[in-house]
Write an enzyme that holds these catalytic residues in place. Structure first.
Site, short mmCIF file in Angstrom:
data_model
loop_
_atom_site.label_atom_id
_atom_site.label_comp_id
_atom_site.label_asym_id
_atom_site.label_seq_id
_atom_site.Cartn_x
_atom_site.Cartn_y
_atom_site.Cartn_z
CG HIS A 1 2.09 -11.41 -0.32
ND1 HIS A 1 1.60 -11.62 -1.59
CD2 HIS A 1 3.12 -12.28 -0.18
CE1 HIS A 1 2.30 -12.57 -2.19
NE2 HIS A 1 3.23 -12.99 -1.34
CD GLU A 2 5.72 -12.39 2.61
OE1 GLU A 2 5.62 -13.62 2.83
OE2 GLU A 2 6.19 -11.91 1.56
CG HIS B 1 2.84 -16.85 1.94
ND1 HIS B 1 2.33 -17.58 0.88
CD2 HIS B 1 3.56 -15.84 1.39
CE1 HIS B 1 2.74 -17.03 -0.26
NE2 HIS B 1 3.47 -15.97 0.03
#
Length: 276
Positions: free
Chosen positions: A188-189, A192
């Site tokens: 997920h990170e 980004h």
């Protein structure tokens, strides 16, 4: 739209032993105007530039932060497993993550760092390595009830020393963060860091797809747990992307990026990271 669950079934421990009841990412969603300005800036950067047609190899510098008693230490097997999780998530479109180096630093203040804290700045300016193309991944017992946070590709120009991803060390594969210990906080990170927004950014108001991606349906707000089929924006086509890596569901229930998200990644990487 939220699934019902008990506190006990969601318990994970963050810094100072606080409970992580739901997935919480430290990356803030953009306002409508911020989103439009960011899109315009990237499009200007890409004028006359050939966009990547496939992925690239990304070197990973893995920074393990512990406290003075040794809490936060991670075996090599977990680090390798985290790299495998990233390759499984991104590899279908040619992205390959290669562990370049690992270091371990004992620092009580850095161990419980939070976004924007002095300790984050000190940690990153001391440890960060490589170029804009290289992923610096930090693990610690981060505070604020967070599982992680990241910088966006565009941020590198103004603050290259702050570039990277920070995640809760117990969220690595085989860790102790219940429901968040399969490595997908990292997925997920890193999303980004590669240029992706949360799928629920913008809610049901579709400005450029909400998250700037046309094939992730509108989503009124984050989904948690394993909610199954949800249609929080009934006036818009499609159900909520509850299995997408950029939502807030359990690791066990997030398993995909869309073609549109990969297309966005190649544009963001070309504009802000490739050759920088």
């Amino acid at each position: 739209m939220f699934a019902a669950f008990t506190v006990a079934s969601l318990l994970a421990l963050g810094a100072n032993g606080e409970e992580i009841i739901k997935r919480k990412c430290g990356v803030k969603d953009l306002s409508h105007d911020e989103f439009l300005r960011a899109e315009e800036h990237r499009n200007q950067r890409l004028e006359g530039v050939r966009t990547m047609t496939s992925g690239a190899t990304i070197d990973v510098y893995f920074h393990v932060i512990t406290n003075s008693t040794g809490a936060g230490e991670i075996p090599e097997s977990q680090i390798n497993a985290q790299i495998d999780v990233l390759n499984n998530a991104y590899g279908s479109h040619g992205w390959k993550y290669v562990l370049k180096a690992t270091d371990v630093t004992s620092n009580d203040e850095w161990f419980v760092t939070e976004p924007g804290a002095r300790s984050e700045t000190q940690m990153k300016t001391t440890l960060r390595k490589g170029t804009a193309q290289d992923l610096n991944l930090y693990t610690a017992n981060i505070g604020g009830g967070l599982l992680g946070w990241a910088t966006f590709p565009k941020d590198y120009e103004s603050s290259p020393e702050m570039d990277g991803v920070v995640i809760l060390y117990t969220s690595l594969p085989g860790g102790t963060a219940l429901h968040y210990n399969e490595g997908d906080t990292g997925t997920h990170e890193v999303g980004h860091w590669m240029g992706l927004y949360h799928t629920f950014q913008g809610g049901c108001r579709e400005f450029g797809g909400g998250d700037g991606v046309d094939d992730t349906p509108a989503e009124k707000q984050a989904n948690y747990g394993c909610p199954g089929t949800v249609d929080s924006c009934p006036n818009d086509p499609g159900n909520d992307p509850t299995t997408n890596f950029m939502d807030y569901v359990y690791d066990s229930c997030m398993n995909e990026f869309t073609q549109g998200q990969f297309d966005r990644i190649t544009k963001e990487f070309t504009a802000y990271r490739l050759g920088k």
